[in-house]
Design a protein around this motif. Sequence first.
Motif, PDB file in Angstrom:
ATOM      1  N   LYS A  78      32.807  52.141  37.528  1.00  0.00           N
ATOM      2  CA  LYS A  78      33.096  50.733  37.216  1.00  0.00           C
ATOM      3  C   LYS A  78      34.525  50.383  37.600  1.00  0.00           C
ATOM      4  CE  LYS A  78      34.680  51.331  32.484  1.00  0.00           C
ATOM      5  NZ  LYS A  78      34.643  50.826  31.148  1.00  0.00           N
ATOM      6  N   TRP A  79      34.780  49.073  37.626  1.00  0.00           N
ATOM      7  CA  TRP A  79      36.093  48.553  37.946  1.00  0.00           C
ATOM      8  C   TRP A  79      36.964  48.630  36.706  1.00  0.00           C
ATOM      9  CZ3 TRP A  79      37.344  47.641  42.817  1.00  0.00           C
ATOM     10  CH2 TRP A  79      38.550  47.011  43.083  1.00  0.00           C
ATOM     11  N   SER A  80      38.159  49.184  36.828  1.00  0.00           N
ATOM     12  CA  SER A  80      39.095  49.294  35.710  1.00  0.00           C
ATOM     13  C   SER A  80      40.253  48.345  35.924  1.00  0.00           C
ATOM     14  CB  SER A  80      39.639  50.723  35.615  1.00  0.00           C
ATOM     15  OG  SER A  80      38.591  51.631  35.397  1.00  0.00           O
ATOM     16  N   GLY A 132      38.325  38.492  55.928  1.00  0.00           N
ATOM     17  CA  GLY A 132      37.689  39.177  54.809  1.00  0.00           C
ATOM     18  C   GLY A 132      37.702  38.342  53.542  1.00  0.00           C
ATOM     19  N   ALA A 133      38.837  37.698  53.273  1.00  0.00           N
ATOM     20  CA  ALA A 133      38.954  36.855  52.081  1.00  0.00           C
ATOM     21  C   ALA A 133      38.057  35.634  52.201  1.00  0.00           C
ATOM     22  CB  ALA A 133      40.402  36.438  51.865  1.00  0.00           C
ATOM     23  N   VAL A 134      38.060  35.011  53.381  1.00  0.00           N
ATOM     24  CA  VAL A 134      37.233  33.821  53.599  1.00  0.00           C
ATOM     25  C   VAL A 134      35.751  34.176  53.441  1.00  0.00           C
ATOM     26  CG1 VAL A 134      36.538  32.086  55.299  1.00  0.00           C
ATOM     27  CG2 VAL A 134      38.953  32.654  55.023  1.00  0.00           C
ATOM     28  N   MET A 135      35.339  35.286  54.050  1.00  0.00           N
ATOM     29  CA  MET A 135      33.935  35.701  53.936  1.00  0.00           C
ATOM     30  C   MET A 135      33.560  36.019  52.490  1.00  0.00           C
ATOM     31  SD  MET A 135      33.445  37.937  57.474  1.00  0.00           S
ATOM     32  CE  MET A 135      32.554  39.167  56.578  1.00  0.00           C
ATOM     33  N   SER A 136      34.467  36.663  51.760  1.00  0.00           N
ATOM     34  CA  SER A 136      34.197  36.985  50.355  1.00  0.00           C
ATOM     35  C   SER A 136      34.035  35.718  49.531  1.00  0.00           C
ATOM     36  CB  SER A 136      35.317  37.834  49.766  1.00  0.00           C
ATOM     37  OG  SER A 136      35.319  39.105  50.348  1.00  0.00           O
ATOM     38  N   LEU A 137      34.915  34.746  49.751  1.00  0.00           N
ATOM     39  CA  LEU A 137      34.802  33.480  49.019  1.00  0.00           C
ATOM     40  C   LEU A 137      33.477  32.786  49.341  1.00  0.00           C
ATOM     41  CD1 LEU A 137      38.459  32.155  49.357  1.00  0.00           C
ATOM     42  CD2 LEU A 137      37.349  32.994  47.267  1.00  0.00           C
ATOM     43  N   CYS A 138      33.094  32.787  50.613  1.00  0.00           N
ATOM     44  CA  CYS A 138      31.808  32.175  50.994  1.00  0.00           C
ATOM     45  C   CYS A 138      30.646  32.859  50.287  1.00  0.00           C
ATOM     46  CB  CYS A 138      31.598  32.257  52.504  1.00  0.00           C
ATOM     47  SG  CYS A 138      32.612  31.122  53.447  1.00  0.00           S
ATOM     48  N   GLN A 139      30.665  34.184  50.260  1.00  0.00           N
ATOM     49  CA  GLN A 139      29.582  34.920  49.606  1.00  0.00           C
ATOM     50  C   GLN A 139      29.525  34.628  48.109  1.00  0.00           C
ATOM     51  OE1 GLN A 139      27.093  36.600  51.049  1.00  0.00           O
ATOM     52  NE2 GLN A 139      28.028  35.799  52.901  1.00  0.00           N
ATOM     53  N   ILE A 140      30.690  34.554  47.476  1.00  0.00           N
ATOM     54  CA  ILE A 140      30.729  34.248  46.042  1.00  0.00           C
ATOM     55  C   ILE A 140      30.173  32.846  45.794  1.00  0.00           C
ATOM     56  CG2 ILE A 140      32.262  33.788  44.089  1.00  0.00           C
ATOM     57  CD1 ILE A 140      34.057  36.071  45.250  1.00  0.00           C
ATOM     58  N   ILE A 141      30.600  31.893  46.611  1.00  0.00           N
ATOM     59  CA  ILE A 141      30.145  30.516  46.434  1.00  0.00           C
ATOM     60  C   ILE A 141      28.636  30.424  46.614  1.00  0.00           C
ATOM     61  CG2 ILE A 141      30.235  28.184  47.417  1.00  0.00           C
ATOM     62  CD1 ILE A 141      33.227  28.873  48.152  1.00  0.00           C
ATOM     63  N   PHE A 183      45.121  43.733  40.035  1.00  0.00           N
ATOM     64  CA  PHE A 183      43.683  43.493  40.153  1.00  0.00           C
ATOM     65  C   PHE A 183      42.809  44.636  39.680  1.00  0.00           C
ATOM     66  CE2 PHE A 183      45.865  40.948  43.346  1.00  0.00           C
ATOM     67  CZ  PHE A 183      45.450  39.693  42.953  1.00  0.00           C
ATOM     68  N   GLY A 184      43.402  45.768  39.359  1.00  0.00           N
ATOM     69  CA  GLY A 184      42.626  46.908  38.911  1.00  0.00           C
ATOM     70  C   GLY A 184      42.223  47.779  40.079  1.00  0.00           C
ATOM     71  N   SER A 185      41.335  48.732  39.783  1.00  0.00           N
ATOM     72  CA  SER A 185      40.849  49.635  40.821  1.00  0.00           C
ATOM     73  C   SER A 185      39.471  50.143  40.405  1.00  0.00           C
ATOM     74  CB  SER A 185      41.814  50.806  41.013  1.00  0.00           C
ATOM     75  OG  SER A 185      41.935  51.535  39.803  1.00  0.00           O
ATOM     76  N   PHE A 186      38.753  50.660  41.387  1.00  0.00           N
ATOM     77  CA  PHE A 186      37.419  51.176  41.109  1.00  0.00           C
ATOM     78  C   PHE A 186      37.532  52.629  40.690  1.00  0.00           C
ATOM     79  CE2 PHE A 186      33.297  53.001  42.312  1.00  0.00           C
ATOM     80  CZ  PHE A 186      32.496  52.211  41.501  1.00  0.00           C
ATOM     81  N   ASP A 187      37.013  52.924  39.513  1.00  0.00           N
ATOM     82  CA  ASP A 187      36.989  54.286  38.989  1.00  0.00           C
ATOM     83  C   ASP A 187      35.648  54.902  39.372  1.00  0.00           C
ATOM     84  OD1 ASP A 187      36.863  56.633  37.524  1.00  0.00           O
ATOM     85  OD2 ASP A 187      37.666  55.746  35.686  1.00  0.00           O
ATOM     86  N   ALA A 188      35.654  55.742  40.401  1.00  0.00           N
ATOM     87  CA  ALA A 188      34.412  56.320  40.924  1.00  0.00           C
ATOM     88  C   ALA A 188      33.714  57.198  39.876  1.00  0.00           C
ATOM     89  CB  ALA A 188      34.691  57.127  42.188  1.00  0.00           C
ATOM     90  N   SER A 239      34.254  44.050  46.482  1.00  0.00           N
ATOM     91  CA  SER A 239      33.260  43.052  46.885  1.00  0.00           C
ATOM     92  C   SER A 239      31.868  43.323  46.337  1.00  0.00           C
ATOM     93  CB  SER A 239      33.230  42.902  48.403  1.00  0.00           C
ATOM     94  OG  SER A 239      32.845  44.109  48.996  1.00  0.00           O
ATOM     95  N   SER A 240      31.479  44.565  46.223  1.00  0.00           N
ATOM     96  CA  SER A 240      30.139  44.844  45.697  1.00  0.00           C
ATOM     97  C   SER A 240      30.172  45.283  44.238  1.00  0.00           C
ATOM     98  CB  SER A 240      29.467  45.927  46.541  1.00  0.00           C
ATOM     99  OG  SER A 240      30.209  47.128  46.435  1.00  0.00           O
ATOM    100  N   LYS A 241      31.355  45.311  43.656  1.00  0.00           N
ATOM    101  CA  LYS A 241      31.488  45.845  42.299  1.00  0.00           C
ATOM    102  C   LYS A 241      31.658  44.762  41.236  1.00  0.00           C
ATOM    103  CE  LYS A 241      32.030  50.106  44.021  1.00  0.00           C
ATOM    104  NZ  LYS A 241      31.270  50.148  45.225  1.00  0.00           N
ATOM    105  N   ASP A 242      32.552  43.807  41.474  1.00  0.00           N
ATOM    106  CA  ASP A 242      32.898  42.838  40.440  1.00  0.00           C
ATOM    107  C   ASP A 242      33.291  41.523  41.106  1.00  0.00           C
ATOM    108  OD1 ASP A 242      34.531  41.291  38.596  1.00  0.00           O
ATOM    109  OD2 ASP A 242      34.564  43.060  37.312  1.00  0.00           O
ATOM    110  N   GLU A 243      32.445  40.500  41.004  1.00  0.00           N
ATOM    111  CA  GLU A 243      32.710  39.251  41.727  1.00  0.00           C
ATOM    112  C   GLU A 243      33.910  38.487  41.176  1.00  0.00           C
ATOM    113  OE1 GLU A 243      29.318  36.377  39.718  1.00  0.00           O
ATOM    114  OE2 GLU A 243      28.971  37.190  41.700  1.00  0.00           O
ATOM    115  N   TYR A 244      34.220  38.627  39.891  1.00  0.00           N
ATOM    116  CA  TYR A 244      35.409  37.965  39.349  1.00  0.00           C
ATOM    117  C   TYR A 244      36.671  38.557  39.972  1.00  0.00           C
ATOM    118  CZ  TYR A 244      39.236  36.684  36.313  1.00  0.00           C
ATOM    119  OH  TYR A 244      40.458  36.236  35.856  1.00  0.00           O
TER     120      TYR A 244
END
Length: 165
Positions: free
Chosen positions: A23-25, A82-91, A14-19, A59-64
């Motif tokens: 950005k997400w790498s 956490g996953a359920v809440m993230s999916l709800c927020q994306i939807i 899934f990559g990682s966040f490069d501080a 969650s706040s970096k890249d919605e895909y």
Amino acid sequence: MIHDIVAQVASWGFGSFDAEAGKWSTFLYSLQKKARDIIPQTIRTEVINALSELLALSSSKDEYICQCIADSLVKIDPRNKGAVMSLCQIIKNSKDEKIRQSAVESFLNVVPEDAKAIATLIELLNNSKSQNIRQTISKNLDNVTHGDAGEHPTFDKIVNRQAAH
């Protein structure tokens, strides 16, 4: 040691966040795919922890990426809040129709396990402006409630209102 290995496989998938870059790498698609295929075969609790950590970062970096992580997480742990809440927020919030549609499909994996998820689907059916999302939810909601919409009295009203439009 096991945690580090699982975290590395999750990062490849899934990559990682490069501080430093802010950005997400991500890695090459072939490596991502192989890593995502391996994840369910690893130690379940370690994978859930590693994916939960990545989800919190993404969650706040890249919605895909967030949607992909949440999808993998609900496949392994359908009750992961956490996953359920993230999916709800994306939807609810994503401007990207494809990402929202994928999140709805991922979310449908959770619904049979969770009465709150059924209520959320009904709310999404009522409030979504996307015809595709409403159709996906409508098709699956009857299966989820096993044809017993009486348990969810707003279901008939929502479906009838959607049909009238």
